[in-house]
Write an enzyme that holds these catalytic residues in place. Structure first.
Site, mmCIF file in Angstrom:
data_model
loop_
_atom_site.group_PDB
_atom_site.id
_atom_site.type_symbol
_atom_site.label_atom_id
_atom_site.label_comp_id
_atom_site.label_asym_id
_atom_site.label_seq_id
_atom_site.Cartn_x
_atom_site.Cartn_y
_atom_site.Cartn_z
ATOM 1 N N HIS A 1 1.790 4.819 -2.723
ATOM 2 C CA HIS A 1 1.999 6.260 -2.515
ATOM 3 C C HIS A 1 3.377 6.678 -3.031
ATOM 4 C CE1 HIS A 1 -1.633 6.728 -0.224
ATOM 5 N NE2 HIS A 1 -1.229 6.018 0.809
ATOM 6 N N HIS B 1 0.840 -1.201 0.000
ATOM 7 C CA HIS B 1 0.000 0.000 0.000
ATOM 8 C C HIS B 1 0.880 1.258 0.000
ATOM 9 C CE1 HIS B 1 -3.503 2.551 1.275
ATOM 10 N NE2 HIS B 1 -2.510 3.281 1.780
#
Lengths: 77, 170
Positions: free
Chosen positions: B124, B120
């Site tokens: 970003h 995850h």
């Protein structure tokens, strides 16, 4: 574990919305504007998570706020 | 999916990463493997390639830290915020920080799966923001999935390919 008190609920929400939804830090001299700003950010958060958009801190909204998550803001900082 | 507003994407396809320190929750080999697999999730569907370096400054610097670690985004102890990462730009851009007050794990179901959290965060690091799709890896809240059967959800594939295009080798 007892459910959080009203003060705790407000504190959790304020902390969450300040860090993740750009809520300005609360100042005691501007309670009314803070309340309005908080309601606006709550609506944004509720919309993001597909919750009922009320602008109020209901149980479902608080439950989402208490889930473990990534610390990157959900809205552009 | 959502991408960071502005031109937040790497202008090169060969990226470096460096693991600066380790969590005591897992063996070094388990952390290394979790990080490698998490980056591979994104490399599989894009032209991006990740090379590990052991000294100097990498594009993606990875560290386990606690509380106020002087980047303006303090961690909050166990649970709550698990990790964060910065979008692509020079300096701290791309870096991923993991809250070492959490209990990370490799295969056990106790605590948080480092592979999932890292995958995850690396989204970003590469330019993806949070997705509103509850099935997406880039959804903000932690959801356990089996790392051995993990497949990057379509929403995330569409997001990362909107920035870097597809992997032409696959």
């Amino acid at each position: 574990i007892p459910p959080p008190s009203d003060t705790d609920r407000e504190s959790i929400a304020e902390n969450y919305l300040t860090k993740l939804y750009g809520l300005p830090k609360h100042t005691s001299s501007d309670v009314e504007r803070s309340s309005s700003a908080m309601s606006l950010r709550l609506k944004e958060m509720q919309q993001f998570f597909g919750l009922k958009i009320t602008g109020k801190l209901d149980d479902n909204t608080l439950e989402v706020m208490q889930k473990p998550r990534c610390g990157v803001p959900d809205v552009a900082a | 999916y959502s991408t960071f507003q502005g031109d937040y994407k790497w202008k090169k396809q060969d990226l470096t990463y460096r693991i600066e320190n380790y969590t005591p929750d897992m063996s070094v080999a388990e952390v290394d493997d979790s990080i490698k697999r998490a980056l591979q999730v994104w490399a599989d569907v894009t032209p991006l390639k990740f090379t590990r370096i052991y000294s100097g400054t990498a594009d993606i610097m990875i560290s386990f830290v606690v509380g106020d670690h002087r980047d303006g985004y303090p961690f909050d102890g166990p649970n709550g915020f698990l990790a964060h990462a910065f979008p692509p730009f020079e300096g701290i851009g791309g870096d991923a920080h993991f809250d070492d007050d959490e209990r990370f794990f490799y295969r056990s179901t106790q605590g948080y799966n480092l592979f999932l959290v890292a995958a995850h965060e690396f989204g970003h690091s590469l330019g993806l923001e949070h997705s509103r799709d509850p099935g997406a890896l880039m959804y903000p809240t932690y959801v356990y999935r089996d790392m051995d059967t993990f497949v990057l959800p379509k929403d995330d594939v569409d997001g990362i390919q909107s920035l870097y295009g597809p992997n032409k080798d696959i």
